[in-house]
Design an enzyme around this catalytic site. Structure first.
Site, PDB file in Angstrom:
ATOM      1  N   CYS A 223       5.926  -7.039   8.104  1.00 42.64           N
ATOM      2  CA  CYS A 223       6.807  -6.475   9.251  1.00 42.64           C
ATOM      3  C   CYS A 223       6.498  -7.204   9.862  1.00 42.64           C
ATOM      4  CB  CYS A 223       6.500  -4.703   9.674  1.00 42.64           C
ATOM      5  SG  CYS A 223       7.687  -4.238  10.914  1.00 42.64           S
TER       6      CYS A 223
ATOM      7  N   CYS B 214       3.487   8.135   0.891  1.00 41.35           N
ATOM      8  CA  CYS B 214       4.210   7.368   1.855  1.00 41.35           C
ATOM      9  C   CYS B 214       3.901   6.018   1.293  1.00 41.35           C
ATOM     10  CB  CYS B 214       2.767   7.696   3.280  1.00 41.35           C
ATOM     11  SG  CYS B 214       3.510   6.510   3.927  1.00 41.35           S
TER      12      CYS B 214
ATOM     13  N   CYS C 272      -4.216   2.689   8.163  1.00 38.48           N
ATOM     14  CA  CYS C 272      -2.861   2.546   8.019  1.00 38.48           C
ATOM     15  C   CYS C 272      -3.016   0.530   7.624  1.00 38.48           C
ATOM     16  CB  CYS C 272      -1.546   2.271   8.346  1.00 38.48           C
ATOM     17  SG  CYS C 272      -1.461   3.835   9.727  1.00 38.48           S
TER      18      CYS C 272
ATOM     19  N   GLU D 262       0.710  -1.488   0.122  1.00 40.32           N
ATOM     20  CA  GLU D 262      -0.269   0.105   0.237  1.00 40.32           C
ATOM     21  C   GLU D 262       0.887   1.533  -0.202  1.00 40.32           C
ATOM     22  OE1 GLU D 262      -2.985  -0.720   2.666  1.00 40.32           O
ATOM     23  OE2 GLU D 262      -3.425   1.668   3.331  1.00 40.32           O
TER      24      GLU D 262
ATOM     25  N   CYS E 155       4.776  -4.249  16.555  1.00 43.53           N
ATOM     26  CA  CYS E 155       3.970  -2.971  17.384  1.00 43.53           C
ATOM     27  C   CYS E 155       2.169  -3.524  17.535  1.00 43.53           C
ATOM     28  CB  CYS E 155       4.183  -2.185  16.270  1.00 43.53           C
ATOM     29  SG  CYS E 155       5.435  -1.392  16.701  1.00 43.53           S
TER      30      CYS E 155
ATOM     31  N   CYS F   2      -0.393  -2.403  15.110  1.00 43.38           N
ATOM     32  CA  CYS F   2      -0.128  -1.842  13.361  1.00 43.38           C
ATOM     33  C   CYS F   2      -0.482  -2.857  12.799  1.00 43.38           C
ATOM     34  CB  CYS F   2       1.588  -1.566  13.550  1.00 43.38           C
ATOM     35  SG  CYS F   2       1.779  -1.209  12.118  1.00 43.38           S
TER      36      CYS F   2
END
Ligand code: SAH
Length: 348
Positions: free
Chosen positions: A114, A107, A335, A94, A118, A121
């Protein structure tokens, strides 16, 4: 068959050397580099000032890594656009375009998924699939620039992934995005956000770059930070903040401290007070982000009153602070949610 070289990931110096080895005249390297990075060409066929035979022999050796937009949502409120891009191997990432008075900002993602974990997230829920190549980072900007037909002047590496966990490709990306023969984006207009990988932050400070480093802080004490960010178990706040001060001292660039406000976890005046003390001898400002709740976790966003009180508390103690303006709130929630909803749909 031999795998073709990813020509968009080669720096100008590497490209010159490669093409020199093929026996091409010197000026060809700059011509081809400009096609790839200034004009964002998607194939050798577009390079109309190269002889056809040269285009053919280039196509035999090299591939022009180009992303394909598989979905795009445009905000009716502020012109923000979210893109979902497919990579050659079928993975999707994205990217987001934000339009500001000072210019167009993109961005970008630095990894597929990932591995930092976190808690709040969305990008880390399925772990890391793979690192992005430099070409795949660059082409997020190129495709968006071409789509809107306008210059992209600012870049934030704040999409999916931990950029400093993909260090070599990130560095290549940073140098190429700011190359005068390419997009020529000022390094001062590029921000890299990290969850706080201390050794890489120290290494980055020595790269002679003028980019802004943003630290995802999110807590003012180690215990709270460990609850939100597993990486905090490896690098305690003292070490991370030392690395921030070192970054400022080595580069002269002021830090950005990102702080996502989670209701009841890190958003009280006591937390603000501790944060002000923690940042007393730092150079930089705090960017407050009202947390975007994701459906897989039950973190809630602080309400407006708490956010304002938190901000005032920091300001009273002499800390520079801004609240991140929410953009494109009509096109998606948190996000990484566009990507997740796409994957969910495909998997049924
Ligand atoms: N891995 C890097 C960059 C990607 S995340 C980093 O950790 O900084 C970019 C920023 O968005 C980080 O500050 C991250 O903590 C924050 N973020 C991620 N998910 C969020 C959410 N749901 N709500 C608010 N901020 C979030």
């Amino acid at each position: 068959m031999m795998e073709k070289t990813d020509i968009r990931s080669l720096t100008y110096e590497e490209l010159s050397e490669e093409l020199g080895g093929m026996g091409l005249e010197r000026y060809r390297a700059e011509q081809i580099f400009r096609w790839l990075h200034e004009k964002a060409a998607a194939s050798f066929d577009e390079m109309t000032n190269l002889p056809r035979t040269l285009r053919q022999s280039l196509a035999e050796r090299y591939e022009v890594v180009t992303l394909k937009a598989v979905d795009m949502r445009a905000s009716a409120l502020d012109g923000t656009r979210k893109y979902l891009f497919a990579l050659a191997d079928g993975n999707v990432i994205e990217s987001v375009l934000m339009r500001y008075k000072f210019g167009n900002s993109v961005c970008i993602s630095s990894q597929v998924g990932c591995r930092m974990g976190c808690r709040f997230c969305a990008s880390t829920l399925d772990g890391l699939a793979r690192d992005l190549r430099a070409s795949e980072m660059l082409d997020q900007i190129y495709r968006i620039g071409r789509d809107i037909g306008e210059r992209i002047s600012h870049v934030v590496v704040m999409g999916s992934g931990e950029p400093l966990d993909n260090y070599d490709n990130l560095l290549r990306f940073l140098r190429m995005a700011s190359d005068e023969r390419g997009m020529n984006i000022s390094q001062r207009n590029i921000t890299v956000s990290t969850c706080g990988l201390v050794p890489q932050m120290r290494r980055l400070a020595g790269e002679r770059l003028q980019i802004t480093l943003a630290l995802s802080l999110h807590a003012s004490d180690d215990e709270t930070r460990r609850e939100l960010m597993p990486i905090a178990k490896r690098y305690p706040l003292g070490e991370v903040l030392d690395a921030c001060r070192n970054y400022y001292e080595k580069t002269g660039r002021r830090m950005t401290f990102e702080y996502s406000l989670v209701r009841g976890i890190n958003d009280t005046e006591k937390h603000a007070d501790a944060l002000a003390r923690l940042l007393r001898d730092q150079h930089g400002h705090v960017n407050l982000i009202p947390v975007n709740p994701i459906r897989e976790r039950d973190f809630a966003r602080s309400d407006r009153k708490h956010i304002e009180a938190f901000k005032n508390c920091l300001e009273k103690r002499g800390i520079n602070v801004t609240i991140r303006r929410e953009m494109g709130s009509d096109i998606d929630g948190a996000c990484g949610q566009l990507r997740r909803s796409y994957i969910r749909e495909k998997e049924g």
